[in-house]
Structure formats: C-alpha cells, structure tokens
Design an enzyme around this catalytic site. Sequence first.
Site, PDB file in Angstrom:
ATOM      1  N   LYS A   1      -1.985  -1.632  -3.712  1.00  0.00           N
ATOM      2  CA  LYS A   1      -2.906  -0.355  -3.765  1.00  0.00           C
ATOM      3  C   LYS A   1      -2.357   0.957  -4.075  1.00  0.00           C
ATOM      4  CE  LYS A   1      -6.235   1.826  -0.722  1.00  0.00           C
ATOM      5  NZ  LYS A   1      -6.286   2.109   0.588  1.00  0.00           N
TER       6      LYS A   1
ATOM      7  N   LYS B   1       0.899  -1.166  -0.067  1.00  0.00           N
ATOM      8  CA  LYS B   1       0.117   0.108  -0.014  1.00  0.00           C
ATOM      9  C   LYS B   1       0.925   1.197   0.100  1.00  0.00           C
ATOM     10  CE  LYS B   1      -3.609   2.515   2.620  1.00  0.00           C
ATOM     11  NZ  LYS B   1      -4.596   2.436   3.693  1.00  0.00           N
TER      12      LYS B   1
HETATM   13  C1  PBG Z   1      -7.634   3.207   5.445  1.00  0.00           C
HETATM   14  C2  PBG Z   1      -7.816   3.213   4.006  1.00  0.00           C
HETATM   15  C3  PBG Z   1      -7.646   4.284   2.971  1.00  0.00           C
HETATM   16  C4  PBG Z   1      -7.930   3.712   1.725  1.00  0.00           C
HETATM   17  C5  PBG Z   1      -8.588   2.332   2.123  1.00  0.00           C
HETATM   18  N1  PBG Z   1      -8.157   2.005   3.430  1.00  0.00           N
HETATM   19  C6  PBG Z   1      -7.281   5.619   3.116  1.00  0.00           C
HETATM   20  C7  PBG Z   1      -5.891   5.983   3.592  1.00  0.00           C
HETATM   21  O1  PBG Z   1      -5.006   5.158   3.617  1.00  0.00           O
HETATM   22  O2  PBG Z   1      -5.445   7.239   3.721  1.00  0.00           O
HETATM   23  C8  PBG Z   1      -7.945   4.273   0.437  1.00  0.00           C
HETATM   24  C9  PBG Z   1      -9.211   3.911  -0.464  1.00  0.00           C
HETATM   25  C10 PBG Z   1      -9.525   4.792  -1.583  1.00  0.00           C
HETATM   26  O3  PBG Z   1      -8.673   5.909  -1.847  1.00  0.00           O
HETATM   27  O4  PBG Z   1     -10.205   4.428  -2.462  1.00  0.00           O
HETATM   28  N2  PBG Z   1      -6.340   3.209   5.845  1.00  0.00           N
END
Ligand code: PBG
Length: 315
Positions: free
Chosen positions: A241, A188
């Site tokens: 992601k 991520k």
């Molecule tokens: C929670 C999380 C996030 C997303 C998914 N889980 C936000 C982040 O990490 O700031 C992002 C999902 C999206 O942008 O569609 N940590």
Amino acid sequence: MSAFPATRLRRLRRTDALRSLARETRLDLDDFVLPLFVGPTSVANDELPGMARHSIEDVVAEAGELVSLGVKTVLFFGIPEEKDDEGSGAWADDGIVQRALRALRAEQPELVLVTDVCLCEYTAHGHCGVLRDGEVQNDETLELLTRTAVSHVEAGADAVAPSDMMDGRVGAIREALPETPIVSYAAKYASAFYGPFREVAESVPQQGDRRGYQMDPANVREALRECALDLGEGADVLMVKPALPYLDVIRTVRERFDCPVAAYHVSGEYAMVKAAAAKGYLDERQAALESLTAIKRAGADIVFSYWTKDLARWL
Ligand code: PBG
C-alpha cells in the site's frame, strides 16, 4: 514480394474478440474489496467523491445493494463520535465498527466483513498508537491493537487487517485469534497519497507524521523483511500500500512469497483520477480499468479499491 516485417503483432489487435482472446490479465469482481466508512451520521465526502460516510442504518442498506451487485467483501473503517488519548473507541464493545458489524452480520451473513485494525481514527492526537513524549510506543500499542481485533471478531468480523505498522502486531493478534484470517498491511509506506482518507477519517496527526512507523518510499528490500516477519508471525495475506507508485514492490512480493498478495489502491490515487475526470482531462472509467488492470498485472491477487462498486457495474 515477401511480406515484411514477418512478425506482425498487430494481427491479434484487429478486433475486440481477438484482443480479448489474447488478453493476459482480466478483472474479476471476486478479487475486489470495497472500503466502507461508518460514522455517527451519513455524510458525503468531498475529498473522496462517490464514497460516503454511512450511519449504521445506511451501511446496512448499502451492504444490501452491494450484495445484489455481486460485491463479496468489504473493509470497515470507523469514525467515532468522540476521540480520546488512548483511542478507546477502537475496542469499545459498543464502538461504531462493533455496532455496524453486529447489524450487518445479522442482515448479510454471506458478505465477508474485514476490519481495519488501527488506533488513528480513535485517538485525539491522530497517531496509530500510544503517544508519549512525542513518540509512538510500540509494545504498549500491541495490547490495544489486540483488544481491538478481538472485539471486532466478537462482533462478527470474518478477518482483521492491522494497518498500524507496529513491530510484532501480527504475532500479538495471532496469539489471541488463532482461527481468524489476518490481512497484514505488511508493506505500508509513509505516503502522501493517504491525504483524502485522513480528511474523511479525521485522522491527520496533530503533531509530527507517520514516518517513525510507516515505511520509507525508497525501500523495497525492507518491504520483503516486513513481509517475511508478518508471515512468520501468522499473517494469511500480505498487503502492499499504496498500489500504483509501488507496482515493483507488488511484483517482488508476489514472486517471493506463496501466499495471497493484496494491494490497496488508496484514497489519493483514486481522488486524483476523480478530480481529473471532473475537469474533463480524462475518462474515469477507462482510467480506472487501466489502473486496476495494472495492479493485477503487477501480481496482486486481491485489490482494495474505492471503485469496487463501480466495477460491479462496469464489468
Ligand atoms: C489507518 C489507515 C490509513 C489508510 C488505511 N488505514 C491512513 C494512514 O495510515 O494514515 C489509508 C487508506 C487510503 O488512503 O485510502 N492507519
């Protein structure tokens, strides 16, 4: 006269039927997961057109519609009424996600319910873990994430998806939940493309940013280390992601690891197309199908997408 050129790739592009016969990648609704936002009341999200925030009552109705359309899996995000420093709403027995899970479990026993496990929607400071002296504390956060995952499973979740990026969180959750599938947000990245999501989830960090725990967009070898660690700690699915800016990462993870690989086409990627389509710059359906096909072609087995409900109608 000899026919030149001899190799004519256009022969298989002549008709729809021939193109379909030669097609290498197909979209199957079964591979798609729809993220759902649950909150105290239903509201439309300007930042994520087409993606409402649902009250518990409405999310049950929405789930019924999704099941009738053929959607098989959803991913839950909760937006609590109140936030605190710890993020205690994340593991509260009567927390927003827990209540939604109980309501849905009873109504839709077949729908696969996955929950996002993180603290950022529940903490007043907006970070994904325990914050002290401006630093997110890794090991203290693990216990709170585990508590959250356990409470989700007790309320009826079929699988949990930790998205916090603390080291060791898959192992900690695995120890408490030996039988629950873990979809790990393994690679991520600290991405600008989460912008619309954070507006909807009210999880913009009040100070600083997430680069101290999410990955540097420049790194792919490090993504493989994250994946290897998470698999070793007991993850069942590895996720990359965002998706489109990281197709090379999806491909590399697919080639290296023999577990299901997921990709999350995130809020900013989706919102850009929505905004361009609203201006008439492109056709949303075509751009969506092309984007999702590219993610599958790169090697994703499972795709988390805000277009999943539309896809059910398009395919
Ligand atoms: C929670 C999380 C996030 C997303 C998914 N889980 C936000 C982040 O990490 O700031 C992002 C999902 C999206 O942008 O569609 N940590």
